[in-house]
Design an enzyme around this catalytic site. Sequence first.
Site, PDB file in Angstrom:
ATOM      1  N   ALA A 115       1.764  -8.098  96.216  1.00 23.89           N
ATOM      2  CA  ALA A 115       1.673  -8.336  94.159  1.00 23.89           C
ATOM      3  C   ALA A 115       0.771  -9.145  94.033  1.00 23.89           C
ATOM      4  CB  ALA A 115       3.548  -8.273  94.313  1.00 23.89           C
ATOM      5  N   ALA A 116      -0.203  -9.178  93.920  1.00 20.98           N
ATOM      6  CA  ALA A 116      -2.023 -10.026  94.661  1.00 20.98           C
ATOM      7  C   ALA A 116      -2.026 -10.978  92.702  1.00 20.98           C
ATOM      8  CB  ALA A 116      -2.395  -9.203  94.930  1.00 20.98           C
ATOM      9  N   PRO A 118      -2.623 -12.440  89.489  1.00 24.02           N
ATOM     10  CA  PRO A 118      -4.131 -13.100  89.322  1.00 24.02           C
ATOM     11  C   PRO A 118      -5.271 -13.393  90.295  1.00 24.02           C
ATOM     12  CG  PRO A 118      -2.943 -14.437  88.200  1.00 24.02           C
ATOM     13  CD  PRO A 118      -2.084 -13.943  89.226  1.00 24.02           C
ATOM     14  N   GLY A 120      -4.731 -16.243  92.730  1.00 22.55           N
ATOM     15  CA  GLY A 120      -4.177 -17.084  93.606  1.00 22.55           C
ATOM     16  C   GLY A 120      -3.991 -16.832  94.824  1.00 22.55           C
ATOM     17  N   GLU A 139      -2.476  -3.927  93.177  1.00 19.15           N
ATOM     18  CA  GLU A 139      -1.527  -4.575  91.632  1.00 19.15           C
ATOM     19  C   GLU A 139      -1.483  -3.285  91.642  1.00 19.15           C
ATOM     20  OE1 GLU A 139       0.231  -5.971  88.605  1.00 19.15           O
ATOM     21  OE2 GLU A 139      -0.699  -7.706  91.033  1.00 19.15           O
ATOM     22  N   ARG A 144      -3.842  -5.757  85.045  1.00 21.21           N
ATOM     23  CA  ARG A 144      -3.608  -7.287  85.960  1.00 21.21           C
ATOM     24  C   ARG A 144      -4.875  -7.096  87.349  1.00 21.21           C
ATOM     25  NH1 ARG A 144      -0.194 -11.322  85.524  1.00 21.21           N
ATOM     26  NH2 ARG A 144       0.906 -10.907  88.305  1.00 21.21           N
ATOM     27  N   ASP A 184       4.307 -12.112  96.594  1.00 21.39           N
ATOM     28  CA  ASP A 184       4.903 -13.031  95.826  1.00 21.39           C
ATOM     29  C   ASP A 184       4.967 -12.341  94.782  1.00 21.39           C
ATOM     30  OD1 ASP A 184       5.105 -15.730  94.835  1.00 21.39           O
ATOM     31  OD2 ASP A 184       3.027 -15.126  93.090  1.00 21.39           O
ATOM     32  N   CYS A 237       8.586 -17.777  92.378  1.00 18.61           N
ATOM     33  CA  CYS A 237       8.209 -19.178  91.375  1.00 18.61           C
ATOM     34  C   CYS A 237       9.338 -19.123  90.631  1.00 18.61           C
ATOM     35  CB  CYS A 237       7.119 -18.734  91.012  1.00 18.61           C
ATOM     36  SG  CYS A 237       6.997 -17.294  88.800  1.00 18.61           S
TER      37      CYS A 237
END
Length: 464
Positions: A115-116, A118, A120, A139, A144, A184, A237
């Site tokens: 799930a790459a 944007p 980072g 993605e 995106r 992620d 996050c």
Amino acid sequence: MPALPSTYIERIAAQLGEETGAFLRSMEAPRSYGLRLHTIKLSAADDHQAWRSLAAEFGLVPVPWCGTGFTYDGATRPGKHPLHHAGLYYIQEPSAMIAAELLDPRPGDIVLDLAAAPGGKTTQIAAKLQGDGLLVANEIHPGRARILSENVERLGIANAVVVQATPGELAGRLPGAFDKIMLDAPCSGEGMFRKEPEACAEWSTDAVAMCAARQRDILPDAAAMLKPGGRLVYSTCTFNREENEETIAWFLAGHPAFKLVSTRRMWPQRGEGEGHFAAVLEKAARNENDPGQPEKRRAKGGKAPRADAAGALSALKLYQSFAAQSLPGYALPPAGVPLLFGESLYWYPQPEGSPLPAESLGGLRTHRPGLHLGDIKKGRFEPAHALAHAVRADQAALTRDYPARSQEVVAYLRGEALFDEQGEREGAPALGWGLLCADGYPLGWFKASGGQLKNHYPKGLRMN
């Protein structure tokens, strides 16, 4: 930042106990700003003017958990600096840098960022691979995925393929294919509250439950694509246990071939950063207890550009003629093949052991099948912007280099043509394709003729 929901405060208090006050005070403090040097192009160990200038101008302070990461003074706005356009660094929230450090990709690894966008973690992984191996960046959302492709391009990454697929589609195609996998996961974003106030406004217990359910759909697909003995890093996050420890516990209960190596929590009240969670999982070298992997099958749906094998060889000859004249010092990565999609020629990364050979792309929506070399227009080769970022200035036959903060660089980034003052001084006006550079780092192409440097910086990337 909007006021924190009362339900959220109650939940975080139950989780943090005596540390709740410090956490709530941190939510009222200014957010953290970070960037990561892109070591395919620039290393902090390099003692040269570009690095010294960046460190002084942005007030860079090292991030303890990432050797290439730094915090910076938000007022300096490094995203507007010309060397950002040159791909020397990536703007990234400091605590988010921990996940790729824990993944620990090595040159030669076959890696998936599931799930790459944007980009980072994708670009951080690519820097660790140093052009050796394969990075598949996926993605699911088209917009995106385009942003992800642009960031991969800007940072000059040649051994990455950007695709758009559901985790299930990829798992069906690529069981047991990857040495390392980054997941992620989409989450409720509690670590984004200071950075993006709308994330706070959208938070609810239902949103947390929905995200946890989604994560539990994705994790098994990621696990199915990991090689025996491979490493998977699951990160979010967000702070709540449902999407973090409880999701990992749920996964481990159903996947006995995996073990939990470590977890890492980053909290905003404990240091620089907005907060992050990461869990390191490893798959047993032997799969006696593995519940099984899905049968490899052709994915249904999606559109992929059709490769023209015969046309690719013809287009490659045009590229080679261009490169002999304009890029005499550059050699294509050895582990690759040419692909022609319509007018666009790519160099597709295909290292030994690649789970995704070029002929397997059919039916897979591919945004960036490797390094975009250029386009064939009316029998002529025109170099791609991606190629300008993948080469060094000293590999080009023709360059024009200006200080990064010069009027010429600003004019170029705005799309303006430049007068070839250097050629005029030397009595030899330039002809043909060349690289416009800032402090020695390529920004993009120009085409010189009649004392003018015609601008070929892409319109969609130009500064206002």
